[in-house]
Design a protein around this motif. Structure first.
Motif, PDB file in Angstrom:
ATOM      1  N   HIS A  66       0.853  -1.188   0.000  1.00  0.00           N
ATOM      2  CA  HIS A  66       0.000   0.000   0.000  1.00  0.00           C
ATOM      3  C   HIS A  66       0.891   1.241   0.000  1.00  0.00           C
ATOM      4  N   PHE A  67       0.298   2.395  -0.342  1.00  0.00           N
ATOM      5  CA  PHE A  67       1.120   3.614  -0.346  1.00  0.00           C
ATOM      6  C   PHE A  67       1.032   4.393   0.961  1.00  0.00           C
ATOM      7  N   GLU A  68       0.169   3.928   1.881  1.00  0.00           N
ATOM      8  CA  GLU A  68       0.127   4.589   3.189  1.00  0.00           C
ATOM      9  C   GLU A  68       0.978   3.802   4.181  1.00  0.00           C
ATOM     10  N   GLU A  69       1.458   4.511   5.185  1.00  0.00           N
ATOM     11  CA  GLU A  69       2.302   3.864   6.189  1.00  0.00           C
ATOM     12  C   GLU A  69       1.476   3.000   7.147  1.00  0.00           C
ATOM     13  N   LYS A  70       0.263   3.471   7.469  1.00  0.00           N
ATOM     14  CA  LYS A  70      -0.642   2.697   8.322  1.00  0.00           C
ATOM     15  C   LYS A  70      -2.057   3.243   8.146  1.00  0.00           C
ATOM     16  N   GLY A  71      -3.040   2.521   8.674  1.00  0.00           N
ATOM     17  CA  GLY A  71      -4.402   3.036   8.579  1.00  0.00           C
ATOM     18  C   GLY A  71      -5.420   1.934   8.417  1.00  0.00           C
ATOM     19  N   ALA A  72      -6.648   2.339   8.209  1.00  0.00           N
ATOM     20  CA  ALA A  72      -7.752   1.392   8.084  1.00  0.00           C
ATOM     21  C   ALA A  72      -7.842   0.905   6.639  1.00  0.00           C
ATOM     22  N   PHE A  73      -6.949  -0.006   6.302  1.00  0.00           N
ATOM     23  CA  PHE A  73      -6.892  -0.565   4.944  1.00  0.00           C
ATOM     24  C   PHE A  73      -6.813  -2.088   5.072  1.00  0.00           C
ATOM     25  N   THR A  74      -7.934  -2.681   5.451  1.00  0.00           N
ATOM     26  CA  THR A  74      -7.985  -4.116   5.747  1.00  0.00           C
ATOM     27  C   THR A  74      -7.356  -4.950   4.631  1.00  0.00           C
ATOM     28  N   GLY A  75      -6.453  -5.813   5.046  1.00  0.00           N
ATOM     29  CA  GLY A  75      -5.853  -6.729   4.086  1.00  0.00           C
ATOM     30  C   GLY A  75      -4.607  -6.197   3.403  1.00  0.00           C
ATOM     31  N   GLU A  76      -4.231  -4.971   3.700  1.00  0.00           N
ATOM     32  CA  GLU A  76      -3.081  -4.372   3.010  1.00  0.00           C
ATOM     33  C   GLU A  76      -1.799  -4.459   3.851  1.00  0.00           C
ATOM     34  N   ILE A  77      -0.677  -4.270   3.195  1.00  0.00           N
ATOM     35  CA  ILE A  77       0.641  -4.290   3.844  1.00  0.00           C
ATOM     36  C   ILE A  77       1.327  -2.966   3.512  1.00  0.00           C
ATOM     37  N   SER A  78       1.942  -2.346   4.511  1.00  0.00           N
ATOM     38  CA  SER A  78       2.491  -1.003   4.292  1.00  0.00           C
ATOM     39  C   SER A  78       4.005  -1.032   4.049  1.00  0.00           C
ATOM     40  N   PRO A  79       4.522   0.077   3.492  1.00  0.00           N
ATOM     41  CA  PRO A  79       5.975   0.173   3.293  1.00  0.00           C
ATOM     42  C   PRO A  79       6.750   0.039   4.602  1.00  0.00           C
ATOM     43  N   LEU A  80       6.164   0.570   5.682  1.00  0.00           N
ATOM     44  CA  LEU A  80       6.821   0.462   6.989  1.00  0.00           C
ATOM     45  C   LEU A  80       6.989  -1.004   7.396  1.00  0.00           C
ATOM     46  N   MET A  81       5.970  -1.794   7.134  1.00  0.00           N
ATOM     47  CA  MET A  81       6.015  -3.220   7.488  1.00  0.00           C
ATOM     48  C   MET A  81       7.066  -3.961   6.654  1.00  0.00           C
ATOM     49  N   LEU A  82       7.165  -3.588   5.384  1.00  0.00           N
ATOM     50  CA  LEU A  82       8.181  -4.236   4.531  1.00  0.00           C
ATOM     51  C   LEU A  82       9.579  -3.797   4.942  1.00  0.00           C
ATOM     52  N   VAL A 108       0.078   3.403  -8.827  1.00  0.00           N
ATOM     53  CA  VAL A 108       1.458   2.958  -9.095  1.00  0.00           C
ATOM     54  C   VAL A 108       2.424   4.082  -8.715  1.00  0.00           C
ATOM     55  N   ASN A 109       2.127   5.280  -9.155  1.00  0.00           N
ATOM     56  CA  ASN A 109       2.995   6.421  -8.858  1.00  0.00           C
ATOM     57  C   ASN A 109       3.102   6.670  -7.346  1.00  0.00           C
ATOM     58  N   LYS A 110       1.970   6.603  -6.644  1.00  0.00           N
ATOM     59  CA  LYS A 110       2.013   6.819  -5.185  1.00  0.00           C
ATOM     60  C   LYS A 110       2.869   5.759  -4.514  1.00  0.00           C
ATOM     61  N   LYS A 111       2.762   4.523  -4.981  1.00  0.00           N
ATOM     62  CA  LYS A 111       3.530   3.424  -4.379  1.00  0.00           C
ATOM     63  C   LYS A 111       5.029   3.563  -4.684  1.00  0.00           C
ATOM     64  N   VAL A 112       5.339   3.983  -5.910  1.00  0.00           N
ATOM     65  CA  VAL A 112       6.751   4.189  -6.270  1.00  0.00           C
ATOM     66  C   VAL A 112       7.376   5.232  -5.343  1.00  0.00           C
ATOM     67  N   LEU A 113       6.675   6.350  -5.174  1.00  0.00           N
ATOM     68  CA  LEU A 113       7.193   7.428  -4.317  1.00  0.00           C
ATOM     69  C   LEU A 113       7.398   6.923  -2.892  1.00  0.00           C
ATOM     70  N   LYS A 114       6.445   6.152  -2.408  1.00  0.00           N
ATOM     71  CA  LYS A 114       6.508   5.676  -1.022  1.00  0.00           C
ATOM     72  C   LYS A 114       7.618   4.634  -0.850  1.00  0.00           C
ATOM     73  N   ALA A 115       7.727   3.730  -1.808  1.00  0.00           N
ATOM     74  CA  ALA A 115       8.772   2.696  -1.717  1.00  0.00           C
ATOM     75  C   ALA A 115      10.144   3.362  -1.636  1.00  0.00           C
TER      76      ALA A 115
END
Ligand code: G3H
Length: 248
Positions: A66-82, A108-115
């Motif tokens: 996901h492109f957020e670090e944390k939050g109410a996004f059931t089933g998702e994994i964040s960059p912080l967790m990776l 895709v762009n949001k995820k690239v920036l976050k990664a």
């Protein structure tokens, strides 16, 4: 000089035991090469894979985030967790994510920036459908996808991105683009990167080909001037094929 990168994408395959056995079987046989060997695995395997690949030259990647670090996004994994488990790479925008899970060029762009912010190297997938290829839209499609993926990315960070050109009609079908066709599109993608970030950056960015790469065609593909690696699905699941791919 761009270091070749062969990345397996295991998609939704393997249990923890199967993954650990796989690494134990391949690790010594992919050690003496200048090729960067990567395994992109389901989330459940990543921690164990990081453990078992310690001291080897195999890098580990996730297949999405996901492109957020944390939050109410059931089933998702964040960059912080990776980041916490020191994942090296993350595949972003694979065509299966675009097709089945509503991945868009914007996400895709949001995820690239976050990664990049979290020090995880993105492997950004682009590629056309069969219909787009037949109507000669391949270049327009990859141009848009690449430009959008790189939007607002600091030029200095672009070299940390790997682009994977995967014509959708060649994925899992046994059909491959001819190595010359793949090279033509990939050199065009390099031109697009140059127009966005300058020639110097574009010469550093690694661009892979993906779509039915196997031990018997990897060498021909890798001999092309602009192809720096392969993103391999089916064949990467088999240890002996993976060893052959990395030692092309
Ligand atoms: O990410 C890998 C690609 O989807 C290619 O898959 P494939 O090698 O099974 O055709």
């Amino acid at each position: 000089m761009r270091t070749p990168i062969i990345a397996g994408n295991w998609k939704m395959h393997k249990t923890i035991k199967e993954a650990v056995d796989f690494v134990n079987e391949v690790k010594d046989k992919v050690a003496n090469t200048d090729v960067e060997a990567v395994i992109c695995a389901p989330f459940t395997l990543l921690k164990d894979l990081k453990e078992v690949t310690k001291g080897t030259n195999i890098k580990i990647g996730a297949q999405n985030m996901h492109f957020e670090e944390k939050g109410a996004f059931t089933g998702e994994i964040s960059p912080l967790m990776l980041k916490e488990i020191e994942v090296d790479y993350v595949i972003i925008g694979h065509s299966e994510r675009r097709q089945y899970f509503n991945e868009t060029d914007e996400t895709v762009n949001k995820k690239v920036l976050k990664a990049l912010e979290y020090g995880i190297k993105p492997i950004v997938c682009v590629g056309e459908t069969l219909e787009e290829r037949e109507t000669e839209k391949t270049k327009d499609v990859v141009k848009y996808q690449v430009e959008k993926a790189l939007e607002n990315v600091d030029k200095d960070r672009v070299k940390d991105i790997v682009i994977a050109y995967e014509p959708i009609w060649a994925i899992g079908t046994g059909k491959t683009a001819s190595s010359k066709d793949a090279n033509d599109v990939i050199s065009y993608i390099r031109e697009v990167v140059a127009s966005v970030c300058g020639e110097e950056v574009s010469e550093e960015v690694r661009i892979q080909y993906g779509g039915s790469v196997k031990p018997n065609n990897v060498e021909e593909i890798m001999n092309e001037s602009d192809i720096d690696g392969a993103l391999v699905g089916g064949a990467s699941l088999n240890p002996s094929d993976y060893i052959e791919l990395v030692n092309f």
